[in-house]
Design a protein around this motif. Sequence first.
Motif, PDB file in Angstrom:
ATOM      1  N   HIS A 162      -0.794   2.225  -6.801  1.00 35.14           N
ATOM      2  CA  HIS A 162       0.495   2.760  -6.238  1.00 35.14           C
ATOM      3  C   HIS A 162       1.350   3.262  -6.972  1.00 35.14           C
ATOM      4  O   HIS A 162       2.336   3.770  -6.678  1.00 35.14           O
ATOM      5  N   THR A 222       5.737   5.508  -7.064  1.00 36.30           N
ATOM      6  CA  THR A 222       6.092   5.630  -8.666  1.00 36.30           C
ATOM      7  C   THR A 222       7.073   4.825  -9.637  1.00 36.30           C
ATOM      8  O   THR A 222       8.383   4.708  -8.757  1.00 36.30           O
ATOM      9  N   GLU A 253      -1.193  -3.115  -7.425  1.00 38.08           N
ATOM     10  CA  GLU A 253      -1.080  -2.113  -6.773  1.00 38.08           C
ATOM     11  C   GLU A 253      -1.338  -0.629  -8.080  1.00 38.08           C
ATOM     12  O   GLU A 253      -0.708  -0.551  -8.221  1.00 38.08           O
ATOM     13  N   LEU A 278       2.696   3.828  -9.862  1.00 37.73           N
ATOM     14  CA  LEU A 278       2.081   4.313 -11.205  1.00 37.73           C
ATOM     15  C   LEU A 278       3.438   4.788 -12.038  1.00 37.73           C
ATOM     16  O   LEU A 278       3.958   5.461 -11.515  1.00 37.73           O
ATOM     17  N   GLY A 316       0.778  -1.498  -0.470  1.00 36.16           N
ATOM     18  CA  GLY A 316       0.027   0.197  -0.027  1.00 36.16           C
ATOM     19  C   GLY A 316       0.620   1.391   0.199  1.00 36.16           C
ATOM     20  O   GLY A 316       0.431   2.465   0.115  1.00 36.16           O
ATOM     21  N   GLU A 317       2.439   1.004  -0.115  1.00 33.47           N
ATOM     22  CA  GLU A 317       2.872   2.029  -0.254  1.00 33.47           C
ATOM     23  C   GLU A 317       2.845   3.030  -0.877  1.00 33.47           C
ATOM     24  O   GLU A 317       2.549   2.746  -2.654  1.00 33.47           O
ATOM     25  N   SER A 318       2.895   4.379  -1.633  1.00 32.19           N
ATOM     26  CA  SER A 318       2.669   5.013  -2.872  1.00 32.19           C
ATOM     27  C   SER A 318       3.696   5.373  -3.098  1.00 32.19           C
ATOM     28  O   SER A 318       4.640   5.789  -2.675  1.00 32.19           O
TER      29      SER A 318
END
Length: 75
Positions: free
Chosen positions: A72, A37, A70, A74, A33-35
């Motif tokens: 997250h 990129t 996920e 991106l 769940g850590e955002s």
Amino acid sequence: MTADLGQIESVTIQLQVYNRLREALFTGKLLPGESLTIRNLAAMLGTSPMPVREALAAARGGACADAAAEPHLLA
């Protein structure tokens, strides 16, 4: 006398990135769940974004499928 020196393995950057990301997930260095990129991951690994994209695409078929899918992660 012939010495067994072992074989040299050719490991792609994509495979190295995949292995590092997998290890980071399993050891808790990267948290579910850590955002993140692709650019951030590439910077953390010292690579360009392309091997990270390729590693995440490869992960979709393996044990890291949930992490790769996920939203997250991106571009």
